[in-house]
Design a protein around this motif. Structure first.
Motif, PDB file in Angstrom:
ATOM      1  N   GLN A   1       0.828  -1.209   0.000  1.00  0.00           N
ATOM      2  CA  GLN A   1       0.000   0.000   0.000  1.00  0.00           C
ATOM      3  C   GLN A   1       0.862   1.258   0.000  1.00  0.00           C
ATOM      4  OE1 GLN A   1      -2.724   0.157   3.268  1.00  0.00           O
ATOM      5  NE2 GLN A   1      -3.695   2.043   2.594  1.00  0.00           N
ATOM      6  N   ARG A   2       1.956   1.235   0.699  1.00  0.00           N
ATOM      7  CA  ARG A   2       2.842   2.405   0.719  1.00  0.00           C
ATOM      8  C   ARG A   2       3.449   2.646  -0.657  1.00  0.00           C
ATOM      9  NH1 ARG A   2       6.051   2.137   6.555  1.00  0.00           N
ATOM     10  NH2 ARG A   2       4.183   1.890   7.857  1.00  0.00           N
ATOM     11  N   PHE A   3       3.873   1.571  -1.320  1.00  0.00           N
ATOM     12  CA  PHE A   3       4.413   1.750  -2.662  1.00  0.00           C
ATOM     13  C   PHE A   3       3.341   2.253  -3.629  1.00  0.00           C
ATOM     14  CE2 PHE A   3       7.628  -1.526  -1.275  1.00  0.00           C
ATOM     15  CZ  PHE A   3       8.690  -0.638  -1.290  1.00  0.00           C
ATOM     16  N   ALA A   4       2.109   1.756  -3.461  1.00  0.00           N
ATOM     17  CA  ALA A   4       1.035   2.207  -4.349  1.00  0.00           C
ATOM     18  C   ALA A   4       0.721   3.680  -4.125  1.00  0.00           C
ATOM     19  CB  ALA A   4      -0.216   1.351  -4.108  1.00  0.00           C
ATOM     20  N   GLU A   5       0.734   4.133  -2.882  1.00  0.00           N
ATOM     21  CA  GLU A   5       0.492   5.550  -2.602  1.00  0.00           C
ATOM     22  C   GLU A   5       1.580   6.436  -3.181  1.00  0.00           C
ATOM     23  OE1 GLU A   5       0.215   5.624   1.591  1.00  0.00           O
ATOM     24  OE2 GLU A   5      -1.835   4.822   1.676  1.00  0.00           O
ATOM     25  N   ASP A   6       2.810   5.920  -3.260  1.00  0.00           N
ATOM     26  CA  ASP A   6       3.913   6.693  -3.843  1.00  0.00           C
ATOM     27  C   ASP A   6       3.956   6.593  -5.364  1.00  0.00           C
ATOM     28  OD1 ASP A   6       4.608   7.346  -1.310  1.00  0.00           O
ATOM     29  OD2 ASP A   6       6.203   5.854  -1.120  1.00  0.00           O
ATOM     30  N   GLY A   7       3.069   5.777  -5.955  1.00  0.00           N
ATOM     31  CA  GLY A   7       3.094   5.606  -7.405  1.00  0.00           C
ATOM     32  C   GLY A   7       4.255   4.746  -7.887  1.00  0.00           C
ATOM     33  N   ILE A   8       4.761   3.851  -7.042  1.00  0.00           N
ATOM     34  CA  ILE A   8       5.889   2.979  -7.376  1.00  0.00           C
ATOM     35  C   ILE A   8       5.343   1.605  -7.726  1.00  0.00           C
ATOM     36  CG2 ILE A   8       8.024   1.947  -6.533  1.00  0.00           C
ATOM     37  CD1 ILE A   8       8.247   4.330  -4.601  1.00  0.00           C
ATOM     38  N   ALA A   9       5.769   1.074  -8.855  1.00  0.00           N
ATOM     39  CA  ALA A   9       5.273  -0.219  -9.313  1.00  0.00           C
ATOM     40  C   ALA A   9       5.921  -1.343  -8.500  1.00  0.00           C
ATOM     41  CB  ALA A   9       5.554  -0.406 -10.785  1.00  0.00           C
ATOM     42  N   VAL A  10       5.088  -2.288  -8.066  1.00  0.00           N
ATOM     43  CA  VAL A  10       5.579  -3.494  -7.404  1.00  0.00           C
ATOM     44  C   VAL A  10       5.567  -4.616  -8.433  1.00  0.00           C
ATOM     45  CG1 VAL A  10       5.212  -5.129  -5.538  1.00  0.00           C
ATOM     46  CG2 VAL A  10       4.703  -2.701  -5.184  1.00  0.00           C
ATOM     47  N   LEU A  11       6.772  -5.049  -8.871  1.00  0.00           N
ATOM     48  CA  LEU A  11       6.852  -6.100  -9.883  1.00  0.00           C
ATOM     49  C   LEU A  11       6.244  -7.402  -9.385  1.00  0.00           C
ATOM     50  CD1 LEU A  11      10.477  -5.556 -11.233  1.00  0.00           C
ATOM     51  CD2 LEU A  11       8.335  -4.635 -12.123  1.00  0.00           C
ATOM     52  N   GLY A  12       6.376  -7.683  -8.115  1.00  0.00           N
ATOM     53  CA  GLY A  12       5.837  -8.908  -7.563  1.00  0.00           C
ATOM     54  C   GLY A  12       6.534  -9.266  -6.276  1.00  0.00           C
ATOM     55  N   THR A  13       6.235 -10.451  -5.785  1.00  0.00           N
ATOM     56  CA  THR A  13       6.807 -10.937  -4.534  1.00  0.00           C
ATOM     57  C   THR A  13       7.613 -12.204  -4.780  1.00  0.00           C
ATOM     58  OG1 THR A  13       4.849 -12.256  -4.024  1.00  0.00           O
ATOM     59  CG2 THR A  13       4.877  -9.989  -3.220  1.00  0.00           C
TER      60      THR A  13
END
Length: 772
Positions: free
Chosen positions: A734-746
């Motif tokens: 959620q923090r990465f999404a709020e910053d507009g940073i893409a999460v490639l995966g886990t």
């Protein structure tokens, strides 16, 4: 630049695991499999542990039997007393009884509660125990039941009669209880004791002691009240005599010839003087104002001058003569006798006018001084009269005060005399607010222990305790499963991001092969061996991809690399941030192995140690700590002109460079990553490598990963099986999404497949498949 590695799209399974003709794929949520624990079956828990439950029930029965045999039997006794209220209206008792109004002489609910507390108080029980110790004779108790007779044959359970009686009294005092019986005035007393006679006698003695104590307290209170009232009467009589004598002496010494209630001649005279003084003060103020105006303003502008007829006539005559003179001077010279004559008249009139003005000022001053003298005289007379009236008022006030003291003393004395007579009569009436309704009698049947009740209860308790522990164990196990990531597929379902790979749990358990790999890599250089920590020389997992290339652990890293390469942006060097929610989840191990796997396929890879708080990469790769990231960011040298070669440490793995954390000491690394030099550094490094990996601090503890994510092409979140919580991983995404940073995966790290699961077959059939 080397060509990029292009993975085949059909080379991985749904969880990032290798797929082959003899390997079964794991079930996924899309196939209808839900990775949540099923509802707890209470019957299944009981049936699955039936022998343990039966054993606990049997152990409880044995414990209950031992309890019944070894526990000293106790006998119950009961008694009932009635709380009787007093008629407070009898002989006006409420006026002289010190306990009236405190609810202690009534049968109300609050008084019943008070009496029960008194009956069970420590001081009351101590007096009863002492009284019984002096009056009772020690008698040994006789066994009456099978278990009490069986207990009589146990040597260590036998005691002397005196000791038995003392213990019986102590037990009775400890177990005594009192409670109100419904909406009645009755109080029920109960106690238990190893001796039935002691139990009954204890309650009867308690009731008798309470009655005698109430009588003693009431008698003592009445006696103290009578003594106090006698002393108060003597004191009131003395005060009455003293007040009368003071009043008579004051009248005789002051010579009062007036009545304080009536108005005197002095008061009337003072009022007249007060009115005259007010009038003369008003006249003086008016004259003072006229005089002050005459002194401070031109005399011609004074109202008295402007309104005086004499001054007005003189001014008018002077004006006429000046007009006539002006006409003559128009035709005649100033030396002409007519002109001289008119000039003489004007001078004479002007002198007369000046004298009149001076006289007017003098009159105003005289009037003001006269008014001032009158005011002083009248004010003196008024002050003298005020003192005379004040003296009379003081006498009247003292007289009224002394008279009031005498009257009050008389009233107090009369009231005390009446109450003393009533208290003397009430003291002769004996009364107790407690009456024994049912005396306690001895009961030869013990109330505790009860075999028919205690043995089954112990059995049920043993079974229930055992089942509760088993159920609690199952709840904890299932709760742990619901809060942590345990199996592949969970991260994709819960976080909504791709699962790039699964890294199984493994250890470096082949020291011979590892030593050979280290010797092949290191040779005779002074660099520390790969896979060995510089501090303690222990082998690590950071080089599993290099040291044991054919192991399932190495294949898992290469399978994860395949998923990461699939998301590679076109046209530029990708920069990936590798982080975790918290510490100890394996982000550094994954960063090192992924970097080695990339380098092994011919890609130029840079691994940056961006975790300045717990930097480990220089120790992992056996490098001496040299200038690195912190030195570049704190330096004032322009990055466009700077030579980055000294900051890029080579390793024994071809195509792999490591940028250590550096030598510069930084107190707050997060503030360093806010620098615009970060963006310039990333831009310059993109032109020198094919892939850049950053090992950053945990995202839930520090903002480093979020700051680096702004300059990267995506974030890879490491999730450790059995350690990372779902809430923590969700918060990180959620923090990465709020910053507009893409999460490639886990990447699911340290995963152990459970026996019987589809993944267990894959995990244990990998080595056999490789030998075919």
């Amino acid at each position: 630049m080397n060509d990029h590695y292009e993975p085949e799209s059909n080379g991985s399974g749904p969880h990032g695991l290798p797929v082959g003709p003899d390997v079964r794929m794991l079930p996924s949520p899309s196939d209808g499999w839900v990775p949540e624990p099923t509802k707890i079956s209470y019957w299944k828990i009981a049936w699955g542990h039936k022998f343990i439950l039966l054993l606990c029930i049997f152990a409880g029965a044995l414990g209950g039997t031992a309890y019944v045999i070894l526990k000293t039997p106790e006998y119950a006794a009961a008694s009932t007393v009635e709380l009787i209220g007093f008629n407070q209206s009898f002989m006006n008792m409420s006026q002289v009884d010190p306990q009236a109004g405190t609810d202690m002489t009534t049968a109300s609910a609050s008084n019943i509660q008070t009496q029960t507390r008194i009956l069970t108080s420590r001081s009351m029980l101590a007096r009863v125990a002492e009284r019984m110790s002096l009056e009772m004779t020690p008698i040994a108790s006789t066994p009456t039941t099978f278990f009490t007779k069986l207990r009589a044959h146990i040597p260590f359970a036998q005691k002397e009669p005196l000791e038995q009686m003392k213990e019986a009294v102590r037990t009775a005092a400890f177990t005594v209880s009192a409670r109100g019986v419904g909406a009645t005035r009755l109080i029920e007393l109960r106690c238990q004791s190893p001796s039935p006679e002691v139990a009954a006698n204890f309650l009867n003695t308690l009731a008798a002691e309470h009655i005698s104590q109430n009588l003693a307290i009431r008698s003592s209170a009445t006696q103290r009240t009578s003594q106090w009232m006698d002393s108060q009467m003597e004191e009131a009589k003395s005060r009455l005599q003293t007040a009368g004598e003071k009043l008579r002496d004051f009248v005789r010494q002051s010579g009062m010839d007036f009545f304080p209630e009536q108005s005197t001649l002095a008061d009337s005279k003072m009022k007249v003087l007060q009115g005259d003084l007010a009038a003369i003060q008003a006249d003086r103020i008016a004259k003072q104002a006229r005089w002050e105006m005459a002194k401070n303003t031109p005399i011609d502008s004074l109202p008295d001058v402007l309104s005086d007829p004499t001054l007005l006539g003189l001014k008018s005559r002077i004006v006429d003569l000046r007009r006539e003179m002006a006409q003559l001077t128009a035709t005649l010279t100033p030396e002409h006798y007519k002109v001289q004559k008119i000039q003489a008249q004007i001078s004479e009139l002007q002198q007369t006018l000046d004298k009149e003005k001076t006289g007017l000022l003098k009159r105003l001053d005289n009037d003001y001084q006269e008014a001032l003298r009158r005011e002083k005289l009248l004010s003196g007379a008024y002050n003298a009269q005020t003192h005379a009236v004040g003296a009379q008022a003081d006498k009247a006030s003292q007289y009224a005060m002394l008279k009031r003291d005498a009257e009050m003393a008389q009233q107090v004395y009369n009231g005390l005399l009446q109450q003393a007579n009533q208290a003397a009569l009430i003291a002769l009436v004996p009364a107790s607010n407690i009456r024994v309704v049912d005396a306690a009698v001895a009961d030869n049947i013990p109330s505790s222990p009860t075999p028919m009740r205690d043995i089954p209860t112990w059995s049920l308790f043993g079974g229930a305790l055992c089942y509760g522990l088993l159920w609690f164990r199952e709840v904890l196990r299932r709760k742990r499963l619901t809060q942590l990531f345990e199996s592949p597929g969970h991260t994709r379902t819960i976080l909504g991001v791709p699962e790039l790979g699964v890294i199984p749990s493994a250890t470096i358990d082949r020291p011979k092969k590892l030593a050979a790999a280290q010797r092949a890599l290191n040779g005779a250089t002074s660099i520390h061996p790969l896979g060995t920590l510089v501090e303690d020389g222990q082998k690590t997992l950071e080089f599993a991809t290099w040291q044991n290339k054919s192991s399932i652990l190495a294949e898992s890293f290469r399978q994860t690399l395949t998923s990461i390469l699939r998301a590679q942006p076109k046209g530029e060097c990708p920069v990936y941030v590798i982080t975790s929610g918290g510490p100890g989840e394996g982000k550094t191990t994954l960063s090192a192995n992924l970097a080695i796997a990339m380098a092994m396929i011919g890609q130029r890879v840079l691994l940056i140690d961006a975790d300045l708080r717990r930097a480990r990469l220089h120790s992992v790769f056996g490098l001496d700590n040299c200038p690195g990231l912190s030195d570049l960011l704190t330096s004032t040298e322009s990055l466009e002109e700077a030579d980055l070669a000294p900051y890029l440490s080579p390793t024994k793995v071809d195509n792999l460079r490591v940028m250590t954390h550096g030598l510069a000491q930084v107190g707050t690394p997060a503030t360093l990553f806010f620098s615009p030099r970060v963006k310039e550094l990333v831009k310059k490094l993109r032109g020198q490598f094919d892939y850049i990996l950053l090992d950053t601090a945990p995202v839930l503890l520090f903002p480093d990963a979020r700051l680096w994510g702004r300059h990267s092409d995506g974030v890879v979140l490491v999730v450790r099986a059995g350690v990372t919580t779902r809430e923590g991983a969700t918060s990180a995404c959620q923090r990465f999404a709020e910053d507009g940073i893409a999460v490639l995966g886990t990447i699911l790290n340290d995963w152990t497949p459970k026996e019987g699961s589809p993944s267990h077959y894959y995990y244990h059939s990998y080595e056999a498949y490789g030998q075919k």
